[in-house]
Design an enzyme around this catalytic site. Structure first.
Site, PDB file in Angstrom:
ATOM      1  N   SER A 137       0.864  -1.186   0.000  1.00  0.00           N
ATOM      2  CA  SER A 137       0.000   0.000   0.000  1.00  0.00           C
ATOM      3  C   SER A 137       0.896   1.229   0.000  1.00  0.00           C
ATOM      4  CB  SER A 137      -0.832  -0.017   1.292  1.00  0.00           C
ATOM      5  OG  SER A 137      -1.428   1.238   1.532  1.00  0.00           O
ATOM      6  N   TYR A 150      -1.615  -1.522  10.699  1.00  0.00           N
ATOM      7  CA  TYR A 150      -1.799  -1.731   9.252  1.00  0.00           C
ATOM      8  C   TYR A 150      -0.628  -1.120   8.469  1.00  0.00           C
ATOM      9  CZ  TYR A 150      -3.611  -1.444   4.512  1.00  0.00           C
ATOM     10  OH  TYR A 150      -3.749  -1.555   3.145  1.00  0.00           O
TER      11      TYR A 150
HETATM   12  N1  NAP Z   1      -8.752  -0.447  -0.855  1.00  0.00           N
HETATM   13  C1  NAP Z   1      -7.733   0.311  -0.487  1.00  0.00           C
HETATM   14  O1  NAP Z   1      -7.867   1.518  -0.224  1.00  0.00           O
HETATM   15  C2  NAP Z   1      -6.342  -0.291  -0.437  1.00  0.00           C
HETATM   16  C3  NAP Z   1      -5.244   0.582  -0.484  1.00  0.00           C
HETATM   17  C4  NAP Z   1      -3.964   0.047  -0.427  1.00  0.00           C
HETATM   18  C5  NAP Z   1      -3.775  -1.316  -0.328  1.00  0.00           C
HETATM   19  N2  NAP Z   1      -4.864  -2.153  -0.286  1.00  0.00           N
HETATM   20  C6  NAP Z   1      -4.623  -3.600  -0.164  1.00  0.00           C
HETATM   21  O2  NAP Z   1      -5.213  -4.258  -1.269  1.00  0.00           O
HETATM   22  C7  NAP Z   1      -5.481  -5.614  -0.902  1.00  0.00           C
HETATM   23  C8  NAP Z   1      -6.873  -5.975  -1.369  1.00  0.00           C
HETATM   24  O3  NAP Z   1      -7.820  -5.194  -0.666  1.00  0.00           O
HETATM   25  P1  NAP Z   1      -9.099  -4.546  -1.361  1.00  0.00           P
HETATM   26  O4  NAP Z   1      -8.950  -3.103  -1.285  1.00  0.00           O
HETATM   27  O5  NAP Z   1      -9.362  -5.176  -2.660  1.00  0.00           O
HETATM   28  O6  NAP Z   1     -10.212  -4.906  -0.276  1.00  0.00           O
HETATM   29  P2  NAP Z   1     -11.417  -5.945  -0.273  1.00  0.00           P
HETATM   30  O7  NAP Z   1     -12.360  -5.660  -1.388  1.00  0.00           O
HETATM   31  O8  NAP Z   1     -11.929  -5.924   1.132  1.00  0.00           O
HETATM   32  O9  NAP Z   1     -10.710  -7.345  -0.569  1.00  0.00           O
HETATM   33  C9  NAP Z   1      -9.976  -8.030   0.389  1.00  0.00           C
HETATM   34  C10 NAP Z   1      -9.843  -9.464  -0.051  1.00  0.00           C
HETATM   35  O10 NAP Z   1      -9.091 -10.159   0.954  1.00  0.00           O
HETATM   36  C11 NAP Z   1      -9.833 -11.280   1.378  1.00  0.00           C
HETATM   37  N3  NAP Z   1      -9.627 -11.555   2.789  1.00  0.00           N
HETATM   38  C12 NAP Z   1      -9.902 -10.742   3.845  1.00  0.00           C
HETATM   39  N4  NAP Z   1      -9.640 -11.397   4.987  1.00  0.00           N
HETATM   40  C13 NAP Z   1      -9.187 -12.618   4.627  1.00  0.00           C
HETATM   41  C14 NAP Z   1      -8.765 -13.752   5.367  1.00  0.00           C
HETATM   42  N5  NAP Z   1      -8.773 -13.750   6.708  1.00  0.00           N
HETATM   43  N6  NAP Z   1      -8.361 -14.859   4.700  1.00  0.00           N
HETATM   44  C15 NAP Z   1      -8.372 -14.881   3.344  1.00  0.00           C
HETATM   45  N7  NAP Z   1      -8.756 -13.852   2.595  1.00  0.00           N
HETATM   46  C16 NAP Z   1      -9.165 -12.736   3.246  1.00  0.00           C
HETATM   47  C17 NAP Z   1     -11.294 -10.925   1.120  1.00  0.00           C
HETATM   48  O11 NAP Z   1     -12.071 -12.096   0.898  1.00  0.00           O
HETATM   49  P3  NAP Z   1     -13.025 -12.803   1.984  1.00  0.00           P
HETATM   50  O12 NAP Z   1     -13.657 -11.742   2.798  1.00  0.00           O
HETATM   51  O13 NAP Z   1     -13.938 -13.587   1.117  1.00  0.00           O
HETATM   52  O14 NAP Z   1     -12.090 -13.680   2.770  1.00  0.00           O
HETATM   53  C18 NAP Z   1     -11.190 -10.144  -0.173  1.00  0.00           C
HETATM   54  O15 NAP Z   1     -11.197 -11.017  -1.273  1.00  0.00           O
HETATM   55  C19 NAP Z   1      -5.266  -5.701   0.606  1.00  0.00           C
HETATM   56  O16 NAP Z   1      -4.019  -6.301   0.866  1.00  0.00           O
HETATM   57  C20 NAP Z   1      -5.261  -4.239   1.051  1.00  0.00           C
HETATM   58  O17 NAP Z   1      -4.487  -4.044   2.209  1.00  0.00           O
HETATM   59  C21 NAP Z   1      -6.137  -1.660  -0.342  1.00  0.00           C
END
Ligand code: NAP
Length: 256
Positions: A137, A150
């Site tokens: 991130s 985080y």
């Molecule tokens: N959105 C942002 O602003 C942002 C910014 C920077 C970085 N990121 C990073 O991008 C990545 C993806 O996040 P996203 O933004 O796409 O959010 P998201 O839509 O909430 O997706 C998160 C994914 O991780 C899975 N997950 C969560 N807890 C889990 C667990 N205990 N075991 C296995 N899978 C799990 C969820 O699936 P299930 O709930 O089905 O398990 C979902 O598929 C993350 O690493 C996040 O830190 C996000």
């Protein structure tokens, strides 16, 4: 040869799964929401004619990465690209947040990511070929008051990935790190960030992040920051003191 994406049931992981399916790659998708994954399996295989396998996995549980590796390899899948995308955040003052949630986050964001990288990475090294994309991130570049654990977890992911990128280039294995800024996904709700200032402005979509990530990753770029504004912010972060950076992050993250 197959692409494994963790956290593929929504957001950036789901958009990356679509990109790879469009490119004709077979997929292994993992997350906790198995029903959603089964839906995606049906949609992607029908629309793009690719093979899709799905695994229910809670990567915040101890030993879950090893279990997932075993299940995938026992089925005979050879993973040529690993995308460690699954991750969660948690908003709040550290003395008030629940330690159990932070421990689960560390297990997911750090421990499982590290274990999956080692397990699949060793197989790639043996085959002298492979690619790993770890999702960090822009948080990796700053201390993060109000999301301290985080931000620290993502700093780990960035440092770990760039170190391995150096170690493993001699073995034909590319390791890259993806550092998105605020992105419109389920992340905000899961991290209890609803009224944080960070998510009030116009932010990138998961598709935009996945498009840039896919292109840069396949060009061999090791540090990928999607979005010009995000790139500027991370540069700026390196020009000011840690104390100033922490103060600015706190201001941008406070609840509106
Ligand atoms: N959105 C942002 O602003 C942002 C910014 C920077 C970085 N990121 C990073 O991008 C990545 C993806 O996040 P996203 O933004 O796409 O959010 P998201 O839509 O909430 O997706 C998160 C994914 O991780 C899975 N997950 C969560 N807890 C889990 C667990 N205990 N075991 C296995 N899978 C799990 C969820 O699936 P299930 O709930 O089905 O398990 C979902 O598929 C993350 O690493 C996040 O830190 C996000």
């Amino acid at each position: 040869m197959t692409v494994l994406i963790t956290g593929a049931s929504s957001g950036i992981g789901e958009s990356l799964a679509i990109k790879y399916a469009e490119a004709g790659e077979d997929l292994v998708l993992a997350a906790r929401s198995i029903e959603r994954l089964n839906q995606q399996k049906a949609e992607l295989s029908q629309k793009y004619g690719v093979q899709v396998a799905v695994f229910e996995s809670d990567l915040s549980q101890e030993g879950s990465a090893q279990k997932l590796y075993q299940q995938i390899t026992e089925k005979g899948f050879k993973i040529h690209t690993l995308i460690n995308n699954a991750g969660v955040g948690l908003f709040g003052e550290f003395h008030k947040t629940e330690l159990a949630k932070e421990e689960a986050m560390i297990q997911l964001n750090i421990t499982s990511l590290t274990a999956l990288t080692k397990l699949f990475g060793k197989d790639m090294i043996q085959r002298k070929k492979g690619r790993i994309l770890n999702v960090a991130s822009v948080a990796a570049y700053f201390p993060g008051p109000l999301m301290a654990v985080y931000y620290a977890s993502k700093a780990y992911v960035k440092s770990f990935s760039l170190a391995l990128s150096n170690e493993w280039k001699d073995f034909g294995v590319q390791v890259s790190v993806l550092c998105p800024g605020p992105t419109s996904t389920g992340f905000k709700d899961a991290a209890e960030l609803d009224d944080s200032k960070l998510f009030q402005k116009k932010i990138m979509s998961a598709e935009e992040v996945a498009n840039e990530a896919f292109e840069q990753f396949h060009k061999g770029k090791e540090e990928i920051i999607p979005g010009a504004m995000n790139r500027i912010q991370t540069r700026f972060g390196s020009l000011v003191s840690s104390k100033t950076a922490a103060a600015i992050v706190r201001k941008t993250q406070e609840r509106v």
